[in-house]
Enzyme design. Sequence first.
Site, short mmCIF file in Angstrom:
data_model
loop_
_atom_site.label_atom_id
_atom_site.label_comp_id
_atom_site.label_asym_id
_atom_site.label_seq_id
_atom_site.Cartn_x
_atom_site.Cartn_y
_atom_site.Cartn_z
N GLU A 196 34.22 -13.76 131.54
CA GLU A 196 35.47 -13.17 131.06
C GLU A 196 36.28 -12.46 132.15
O GLU A 196 37.50 -12.60 132.21
CB GLU A 196 35.18 -12.20 129.90
CG GLU A 196 34.90 -12.87 128.58
CD GLU A 196 33.47 -13.40 128.45
OE1 GLU A 196 33.13 -13.94 127.39
OE2 GLU A 196 32.68 -13.27 129.43
N GLU A 206 27.28 -14.57 124.73
CA GLU A 206 27.39 -13.44 123.80
C GLU A 206 26.66 -13.75 122.49
O GLU A 206 25.92 -12.90 121.97
CB GLU A 206 28.85 -13.11 123.55
CG GLU A 206 29.56 -12.65 124.82
CD GLU A 206 30.68 -11.67 124.56
OE1 GLU A 206 30.43 -10.45 124.67
OE2 GLU A 206 31.79 -12.13 124.22
#
Length: 266
Positions: free
Chosen positions: A140, A120
């Site tokens: 995730e 990210e």
Amino acid sequence: MGGTEHLTVQREGATLVLTLNRPDAKNALSLPMLVGLHDGWIEADEDDEIRSIVLTGAGGAFCAGMDLKALAGGGMAGQHYRDRLKADPDLHWKAMLRHHRPRKPVIAAVEGHCVAGGTEILQGTDIRVAGESATFGLFEVRRGLFPIGGSTVRLQRQIPRTHALEMLLTGRPYSAAEAAGIGLIGHVVPDGTALARALEIAELINACGPLAVEAVKASVYETAEMTETDGLAAELTCGWPVFDTADAKEGARAFAEKRPPVYKRA
């Protein structure tokens, strides 16, 4: 220069090098690391002598994302930085380049794990170099979590949507070669040389007119989601003022005189 126990800061000429420094945890994100990152971006923005930034990790890893062990235990290292978060509740998002874009170019030098929150943060950088054994991915969903660092928005704008959705929905790892193949990174280099290559790219940027570099970066991001007509109009707004600078005149003189230019941000 700033820095914390989990984020080191050093200068390499006109380049600010920020190193995620928690190798025993594959540089998993911690409060000291986030505070150090935030302060590093601000330092680069405010210091006109800094013309580029390199983000890398210590100990053969880039970043393994959030410290899930600490999160599960209800805390993270560096609780004494809590006052910084209270003063600026957006600090962690600025640190991860979700809510802040440095005006100087940011080059990622990746070795080893660059997964979850690491991937990210990567999406907030401008140029990306990785060692051939580096690993990428947004894990995730495998943990029942959501990649809330910006990936469901930014990833599909940086790589083809089919690849973005596969990465987001499968949570599988990607090799450096595969990451380069889908356009997530730009360079794959021998292991252990990503930082050196990133610094070489930084030097090429540093040799250019800093006002021009910053205006070009601003224009690219500002116009990314515009129509072509609106984008071309915005480009003129960003670009025309550069031609009236002393740096632009210096660039022309240096070219005519066949010498390296000396830019003064004027």
